[in-house]
Design a protein around this motif. Structure first.
Motif, mmCIF file in Angstrom:
data_model
loop_
_atom_site.group_PDB
_atom_site.id
_atom_site.type_symbol
_atom_site.label_atom_id
_atom_site.label_comp_id
_atom_site.label_asym_id
_atom_site.label_seq_id
_atom_site.Cartn_x
_atom_site.Cartn_y
_atom_site.Cartn_z
ATOM 1 N N PHE A 81 0.850 -1.187 0.000
ATOM 2 C CA PHE A 81 0.000 0.000 0.000
ATOM 3 C C PHE A 81 0.889 1.240 0.000
ATOM 4 C CE2 PHE A 81 -2.354 -3.351 2.063
ATOM 5 C CZ PHE A 81 -3.682 -3.174 1.684
ATOM 6 N N HIS A 82 0.271 2.387 -0.254
ATOM 7 C CA HIS A 82 0.937 3.663 0.017
ATOM 8 C C HIS A 82 0.044 4.457 0.946
ATOM 9 C CE1 HIS A 82 3.606 7.101 -0.563
ATOM 10 N NE2 HIS A 82 2.501 7.827 -0.476
ATOM 11 N N ALA A 83 0.601 4.857 2.110
ATOM 12 C CA ALA A 83 -0.190 5.557 3.124
ATOM 13 C C ALA A 83 -1.502 4.814 3.335
ATOM 14 C CB ALA A 83 -0.437 7.009 2.719
ATOM 15 N N GLY A 84 -1.368 3.548 3.700
ATOM 16 C CA GLY A 84 -2.503 2.632 3.658
ATOM 17 C C GLY A 84 -3.428 2.633 4.851
ATOM 18 N N GLY A 85 -3.307 3.596 5.767
ATOM 19 C CA GLY A 85 -4.120 3.570 6.974
ATOM 20 C C GLY A 85 -5.610 3.466 6.706
ATOM 21 N N GLN A 86 -6.141 4.290 5.810
ATOM 22 C CA GLN A 86 -7.576 4.263 5.538
ATOM 23 C C GLN A 86 -7.972 3.027 4.748
ATOM 24 O OE1 GLN A 86 -9.549 8.384 5.186
ATOM 25 N NE2 GLN A 86 -7.584 8.677 4.164
ATOM 26 N N ASP A 87 -7.091 2.547 3.874
ATOM 27 C CA ASP A 87 -7.370 1.301 3.160
ATOM 28 C C ASP A 87 -7.474 0.139 4.139
ATOM 29 O OD1 ASP A 87 -7.065 2.665 0.641
ATOM 30 O OD2 ASP A 87 -4.907 2.538 0.934
ATOM 31 N N LEU A 88 -6.560 0.104 5.105
ATOM 32 C CA LEU A 88 -6.566 -0.965 6.105
ATOM 33 C C LEU A 88 -7.818 -0.880 6.966
ATOM 34 C CD1 LEU A 88 -2.842 -0.947 7.301
ATOM 35 C CD2 LEU A 88 -3.879 -2.233 5.438
ATOM 36 N N GLU A 89 -8.239 0.339 7.284
ATOM 37 C CA GLU A 89 -9.464 0.512 8.065
ATOM 38 C C GLU A 89 -10.664 -0.088 7.338
ATOM 39 O OE1 GLU A 89 -12.392 4.064 9.800
ATOM 40 O OE2 GLU A 89 -10.625 4.565 8.579
ATOM 41 N N ILE A 90 -10.733 0.137 6.039
ATOM 42 C CA ILE A 90 -11.842 -0.394 5.255
ATOM 43 C C ILE A 90 -11.834 -1.917 5.274
ATOM 44 C CG2 ILE A 90 -12.686 -0.669 2.878
ATOM 45 C CD1 ILE A 90 -11.930 2.270 2.436
ATOM 46 N N VAL A 91 -10.667 -2.513 5.051
ATOM 47 C CA VAL A 91 -10.583 -3.976 5.068
ATOM 48 C C VAL A 91 -10.950 -4.503 6.453
ATOM 49 C CG1 VAL A 91 -9.064 -5.952 4.785
ATOM 50 C CG2 VAL A 91 -8.846 -4.003 3.237
ATOM 51 N N HIS A 92 -10.504 -3.829 7.493
ATOM 52 C CA HIS A 92 -10.836 -4.261 8.852
ATOM 53 C C HIS A 92 -12.340 -4.166 9.090
ATOM 54 C CE1 HIS A 92 -11.240 -3.942 13.274
ATOM 55 N NE2 HIS A 92 -10.239 -4.793 13.271
ATOM 56 N N ASN A 93 -12.981 -3.106 8.606
ATOM 57 C CA ASN A 93 -14.428 -2.970 8.758
ATOM 58 C C ASN A 93 -15.165 -4.107 8.064
ATOM 59 O OD1 ASN A 93 -14.064 -0.591 10.170
ATOM 60 N ND2 ASN A 93 -14.482 0.730 8.420
ATOM 61 N N MET A 94 -14.630 -4.538 6.927
ATOM 62 C CA MET A 94 -15.285 -5.574 6.140
ATOM 63 C C MET A 94 -15.050 -6.978 6.686
ATOM 64 S SD MET A 94 -16.906 -4.204 3.538
ATOM 65 C CE MET A 94 -16.976 -2.775 2.469
ATOM 66 N N THR A 95 -13.882 -7.193 7.285
ATOM 67 C CA THR A 95 -13.484 -8.566 7.628
ATOM 68 C C THR A 95 -13.170 -8.777 9.104
ATOM 69 O OG1 THR A 95 -11.115 -8.181 7.251
ATOM 70 C CG2 THR A 95 -12.459 -8.767 5.327
ATOM 71 N N GLY A 96 -12.947 -7.693 9.839
ATOM 72 C CA GLY A 96 -12.503 -7.828 11.223
ATOM 73 C C GLY A 96 -11.014 -8.117 11.333
ATOM 74 N N LYS A 97 -10.314 -8.138 10.192
ATOM 75 C CA LYS A 97 -8.882 -8.397 10.163
ATOM 76 C C LYS A 97 -8.200 -7.327 9.323
ATOM 77 C CE LYS A 97 -9.419 -13.458 10.364
ATOM 78 N NZ LYS A 97 -9.072 -14.737 9.684
ATOM 79 N N THR A 98 -6.864 -7.291 9.400
ATOM 80 C CA THR A 98 -6.101 -6.381 8.549
ATOM 81 C C THR A 98 -5.208 -7.198 7.615
ATOM 82 O OG1 THR A 98 -4.452 -6.211 10.310
ATOM 83 C CG2 THR A 98 -6.065 -4.441 10.137
ATOM 84 N N PRO A 99 -4.881 -6.655 6.447
ATOM 85 C CA PRO A 99 -3.982 -7.369 5.537
ATOM 86 C C PRO A 99 -2.644 -7.664 6.190
ATOM 87 C CG PRO A 99 -5.070 -5.574 4.392
ATOM 88 C CD PRO A 99 -5.415 -5.414 5.846
ATOM 89 N N HIS A 100 -2.137 -8.859 5.938
ATOM 90 C CA HIS A 100 -0.858 -9.270 6.518
ATOM 91 C C HIS A 100 -0.291 -10.397 5.680
ATOM 92 C CE1 HIS A 100 2.002 -11.058 9.398
ATOM 93 N NE2 HIS A 100 2.062 -9.838 9.902
ATOM 94 N N PRO A 101 1.024 -10.386 5.439
ATOM 95 C CA PRO A 101 1.979 -9.310 5.747
ATOM 96 C C PRO A 101 1.765 -8.125 4.823
ATOM 97 C CG PRO A 101 3.050 -11.013 4.458
ATOM 98 C CD PRO A 101 1.669 -11.525 4.750
ATOM 99 N N LEU A 102 2.254 -6.968 5.228
ATOM 100 C CA LEU A 102 2.055 -5.777 4.403
ATOM 101 C C LEU A 102 3.310 -4.932 4.345
ATOM 102 C CD1 LEU A 102 1.630 -2.937 6.176
ATOM 103 C CD2 LEU A 102 -0.537 -3.998 6.708
#
Length: 392
Positions: free
Chosen positions: A82-103
């Motif tokens: 990602f680039h400056a992925g904080g908000q992207d990660l928030e969206i994935v977490h909202n959808m799945t309850g998890k964050t992308p890993h590894p990143l």
């Protein structure tokens, strides 16, 4: 690189994910809207490998996104870039309850490569690839359909460039030996707890109207109530009640629900509607803030004496010098709270006193605090000098 048409059906998406899963990394970006909602509204997701790139329409009727989520949050073999992925990660977490890993976040990596603390994506691409990005579609309402070709091309370009610069950044990091510097930062970014925001903590984000425990207790209760209301209605917090009004209610609580009709920032209807009733219940149930929850009087420098505060300022100057010499962003090396802790006498559990941070900065920082290093000027230029230890 092959660019696919907008993906709107489950079979095409599943086939794409199967191919992407064969690569060591994928570049990811999202387009979303949140002006009128509490939760960010995912409107488009772009993804690329070194071979192909596509935009996926999460609003397409009947589209099964589960294979995509599995790739992003359950597949540990594929690195997500990602680039400056904080908000992207928030969206994935909202959808799945998890964050992308590894990143891997290229903005964080750029700090280790001398691009500054928060280099923008377009500046990074221009610096590394010599491309000037088309910004013509940046004000797109991504929730509207149909999206035209220019909008989709604009969105996909973000991940195609990201997939190109990522290997180059890795090569530079290997040459400088700074790859391991980023491991801790990437793990911190991927920590799901960063996105599990509890309503009971909402008051901590507000400007405090008082240090009175009773006022802060009401602030905590009302802020938590607003958070629950905003989530339930999927509206921005300010659409429920603005911060200033919330602070006023905490400092000057209404005695009855009828009094809400005279509160600036609330409509007259609150004197007898359901939401006004729920607000009054929250106020009525509020308890004074416990002593251990009380915020510090000087949250920026808790517990520092005047002399320690001056030492902290010297440490910040030293950090600026060392960061410039190393060609990295100062924030990657140390945070202000760590410098203040060191100035206050703390010597344990500080990141700057371990690993690469100790070698690059911590050793000198400790020497400065303990009198073995000093600032001096020579020919009008600032430099560091070693002092002789006094042996008694």
């Amino acid at each position: 690189m092959q660019i696919h048409p907008l993906i709107t059906d489950s079979a095409t998406l599943a086939a794409l994910v199967d191919r992407l899963a064969q690569h060591p990394f994928v570049a990811v970006d999202t387009e979303f809207m949140r002006e009128n909602t509490y939760w960010p509204d995912l409107c488009l997701l772009q993804i690329a490998s070194p071979d192909e790139a596509a935009a996926i329409d999460p609003k397409a009727e009947g589209l099964d996104l589960q294979p995509l989520w599995d790739l992003l949050v359950n597949n540990e073999e594929v690195l997500k870039v990602f680039h400056a992925g904080g908000q992207d990660l928030e969206i994935v977490h909202n959808m799945t309850g998890k964050t992308p890993h590894p990143l891997f976040d290229t903005q964080i990596a750029a700090m280790a490569l001398g691009f500054g603390e928060q280099v923008g994506y377009s500046n990074l691409i221009e610096s590394m690839l010599g491309h000037t990005l088309d910004k013509g579609a940046r004000f797109t309402d991504w929730s509207r359909r149909p999206l035209d070709k220019r909008q989709i091309d604009y969105a996909i370009a973000d991940v195609t460039h990201l997939a190109t610069i990522f290997p180059r950044m890795v090569t530079k990091l290997k040459k400088t030996g700074r790859g391991q510097w980023l491991d801790e930062e990437m793990e911190r970014l991927a920590d799901p707890s960063s996105f599990a925001f509890e309503p009971e903590d909402a008051w901590k984000r507000l400007k405090l109207p008082s240090r009175n425990p009773a006022v802060l207790g009401r602030l905590k209760a009302i802020a938590a109530w607003r958070e629950v209301e905003a989530r339930g209605k999927n509206l921005p917090r300010g659409r429920i009640i603005k911060d200033d009004t919330l602070n006023d209610l905490a400092a000057h609580p209404p005695k009855t629900q009828d009094d809400l009709g005279r509160v600036r920032g609330l409509s007259a209807g609150w004197r007898n509607n359901d939401i006004g009733g729920r607000l009054m219940a929250a106020i009525g149930e509020a308890k004074p803030l416990d002593p251990e929850e009380m915020p510090d009087r000087e949250p920026r420098r808790p517990g520092l004496t005047k002399d320690a505060a001056l030492v902290s300022d010297l440490l910040k100057l030293l950090l600026k010098i060392r960061a410039k010499e190393a060609g990295v962003a100062a924030r990657l090396i140390a945070r202000s709270d760590e410098l203040e802790a060191l100035a206050a006498g703390v010597r344990r559990n500080l990141n700057i006193l371990a690993g690469w941070r100790y070698e690059e900065f911590g050793r000198d920082a400790l020497d400065l605090v303990e009198g073995r290093l000093a600032f001096a000027t020579e020919n009008g230029k600032l430099k560091m000098t070693r002092t002789l230890e006094i042996v008694e």
